[in-house]
Design a protein around this motif. Structure first.
Motif, short mmCIF file in Angstrom:
data_model
loop_
_atom_site.label_atom_id
_atom_site.label_comp_id
_atom_site.label_asym_id
_atom_site.label_seq_id
_atom_site.Cartn_x
_atom_site.Cartn_y
_atom_site.Cartn_z
N HIS A 164 9.16 10.44 24.00
CA HIS A 164 7.71 10.53 24.00
C HIS A 164 7.05 9.15 23.93
O HIS A 164 7.66 8.20 23.42
N PRO A 165 5.81 9.03 24.42
CA PRO A 165 5.13 7.73 24.39
C PRO A 165 4.97 7.20 22.97
O PRO A 165 4.84 7.97 22.01
N VAL A 166 4.95 5.88 22.85
CA VAL A 166 4.75 5.26 21.55
C VAL A 166 3.31 5.46 21.09
O VAL A 166 2.40 5.66 21.89
N GLY A 167 3.11 5.42 19.77
CA GLY A 167 1.76 5.43 19.22
C GLY A 167 1.02 6.74 19.27
O GLY A 167 -0.19 6.77 19.06
N THR A 168 1.72 7.84 19.52
CA THR A 168 1.04 9.14 19.64
C THR A 168 1.12 9.95 18.35
O THR A 168 0.48 11.00 18.26
N MET A 169 1.88 9.49 17.39
CA MET A 169 1.93 10.13 16.08
C MET A 169 1.06 9.37 15.08
O MET A 169 0.61 8.26 15.36
N ASP A 170 0.82 9.95 13.92
CA ASP A 170 -0.03 9.32 12.90
C ASP A 170 0.55 7.97 12.48
O ASP A 170 1.78 7.78 12.46
N LYS A 171 -0.33 7.06 12.11
CA LYS A 171 0.10 5.75 11.64
C LYS A 171 0.35 5.77 10.14
O LYS A 171 -0.09 6.69 9.43
N ASN A 172 1.02 4.74 9.63
CA ASN A 172 1.26 4.66 8.19
C ASN A 172 0.16 3.85 7.51
O ASN A 172 -0.87 3.52 8.12
N GLU A 173 0.35 3.51 6.25
CA GLU A 173 -0.69 2.87 5.46
C GLU A 173 -1.12 1.51 6.01
O GLU A 173 -2.25 1.06 5.78
N LEU A 174 -0.24 0.85 6.73
CA LEU A 174 -0.55 -0.47 7.28
C LEU A 174 -0.96 -0.43 8.74
O LEU A 174 -1.23 -1.47 9.33
N GLY A 175 -0.98 0.76 9.34
CA GLY A 175 -1.40 0.88 10.72
C GLY A 175 -0.28 0.93 11.73
O GLY A 175 -0.52 0.86 12.95
N PHE A 176 0.97 1.08 11.28
CA PHE A 176 2.12 1.13 12.18
C PHE A 176 2.44 2.56 12.61
O PHE A 176 2.26 3.50 11.84
N LYS A 209 0.82 -1.21 0.00
CA LYS A 209 0.00 0.00 0.00
C LYS A 209 0.86 1.26 0.00
O LYS A 209 0.35 2.37 0.21
N SER A 210 2.13 1.12 -0.24
CA SER A 210 3.05 2.25 -0.17
C SER A 210 2.63 3.38 -1.10
O SER A 210 2.23 3.18 -2.23
N ASN A 211 2.74 4.61 -0.56
CA ASN A 211 2.49 5.82 -1.35
C ASN A 211 3.78 6.54 -1.70
O ASN A 211 3.78 7.71 -2.05
N THR A 212 4.91 5.83 -1.61
CA THR A 212 6.24 6.37 -1.91
C THR A 212 6.46 7.74 -1.26
O THR A 212 6.62 8.76 -1.92
N LEU A 213 6.47 7.73 0.06
CA LEU A 213 6.69 8.93 0.85
C LEU A 213 8.11 8.93 1.39
O LEU A 213 8.79 7.90 1.40
N GLN A 214 8.56 10.08 1.87
CA GLN A 214 9.89 10.11 2.48
C GLN A 214 9.86 9.59 3.92
O GLN A 214 10.83 9.01 4.39
N TRP A 215 8.75 9.81 4.60
CA TRP A 215 8.62 9.37 5.98
C TRP A 215 7.48 8.38 6.07
O TRP A 215 6.59 8.35 5.23
N SER A 216 7.49 7.57 7.11
CA SER A 216 6.56 6.46 7.21
C SER A 216 5.15 6.94 7.53
O SER A 216 4.78 7.11 8.69
N GLY A 217 4.35 7.17 6.47
CA GLY A 217 2.94 7.52 6.64
C GLY A 217 2.55 8.92 6.27
O GLY A 217 1.37 9.26 6.31
N SER A 218 3.50 9.78 5.89
CA SER A 218 3.14 11.16 5.60
C SER A 218 4.22 11.86 4.78
O SER A 218 5.39 11.47 4.80
N ILE A 219 3.79 12.93 4.08
CA ILE A 219 4.76 13.80 3.43
C ILE A 219 5.28 14.85 4.42
O ILE A 219 6.20 15.61 4.11
N TYR A 220 4.67 14.89 5.61
CA TYR A 220 5.07 15.84 6.65
C TYR A 220 5.69 15.08 7.81
O TYR A 220 4.99 14.33 8.52
N VAL A 221 6.97 15.27 8.05
CA VAL A 221 7.66 14.52 9.09
C VAL A 221 7.05 14.79 10.46
O VAL A 221 7.00 13.91 11.33
#
Length: 265
Positions: free
Chosen positions: A178-190, A151-163
């Motif tokens: 910082h706690p895990v899981g507080t940033m946006d997830k990628n296409e597979l939910g990671f 499902k990759s969207n060929t981004l530079q960072w995992s899940g977004s064009i905005y780091v």
């Protein structure tokens, strides 16, 4: 009557305590594996086998050529599970009985100050407790999941064009873990493949080959250096790209290095 009720309540509490002391693994219908250890849950998501180009693909900027080139094809022939987030301090302590992290203030923080060798001991003990075969991800498995797999969207960072949406790194972490899981997830939910903490992979550190590979996992050479991926809370934005990679001694245990679990299907 009161004595009967009290006895029943004690039995329930005793049963709950026994259950909470267990370390066990379950899987739901969606392919989500849950590792539960003394009341601490950790999820691993299923990634289906596939073929991709590893290394500095065309969307990557500010690359390190000696690390990220040559780009080449990798075929992963087996489905696998990999952690939804990095391993937390709570999970480490529930398995190992201690918390090696220099930074401990807060809940659900990724475990840090663990070397590659420490991770092998964690996996060994976890497998003895569960009867499963947890391990570190291979470098190829790590990057394929970080990219979003098929499902990759060929981004530079995992899940977004905005780091800033997916990574805790030097410019937004305030010098803190910082706690895990507080940033946006990628296409597979990671979560947290970019930033958070650098993550150990199973592979020894080596220059990429030019040839296509199938299910690669590089043995460490005499220097015993291993691959770390993803950047951390004290890293620049370039290190948070999912193709960025470095090699460190298997004994290194810095405050910005952790890991996530993997398991073969």
């Amino acid at each position: 009557m009161k004595k009967t009720i009290l006895s029943a309540a004690i039995a329930v509490l005793t049963l709950s305590a026994c259950q909470s002391d267990k370390t066990e693994v379950s899987e739901d219908d969606n392919g989500v594996v849950t590792l539960s250890s003394k009341g601490i849950d950790y999820e691993l998501l299923l990634v289906n086998a596939g073929t991709f180009n590893i290394g500095a693909t065309s969307e990557m900027k500010d690359i390190t050529p000696t690390e990220e080139l040559p780009m080449h094809e990798v075929k992963l022939t087996k489905d696998y599970y990999i952690g939804k987030t990095e391993v937390t301090q709570e999970l480490w302590e529930s398995v190992m009985g201690n918390n090696p992290s220099a930074i401990k203030e807060g809940k659900n923080l990724p475990v840090v100050n663990v070397s590659w060798e420490d991770c092998q001991q964690f996996v060994k003990k976890l497998n003895a407790l569960t009867g499963k075969k947890f391990r570190l991800p291979t470098e190829a498995e790590w990057e394929y999941a970080a990219r979003g797999g098929a499902k990759s969207n060929t981004l530079q960072w995992s899940g977004s064009i905005y780091v800033e949406r997916v990574a805790w790194y030097k410019s937004n972490s305030d010098g803190m873990l910082h706690p895990v899981g507080t940033m946006d997830k990628n296409e597979l939910g990671f979560h947290d493949f970019s930033g958070g903490v650098w993550e150990w992979c199973q592979d020894g550190h080596a220059t990429y080959p030019k040839e296509a590979q199938t299910d690669p996992c590089v043995e460490a050479d005499s220097t015993q250096t291993y691959v770390i991926r993803g950047g951390g809370w004290n890293s620049g934005r370039s290190d948070c790209r999912y193709t960025a990679r470095k090699g460190l001694s298997g004994k290194s245990d810095n405050a910005d290095i952790g890991f996530r679990l993997a398991m073969s299907k």
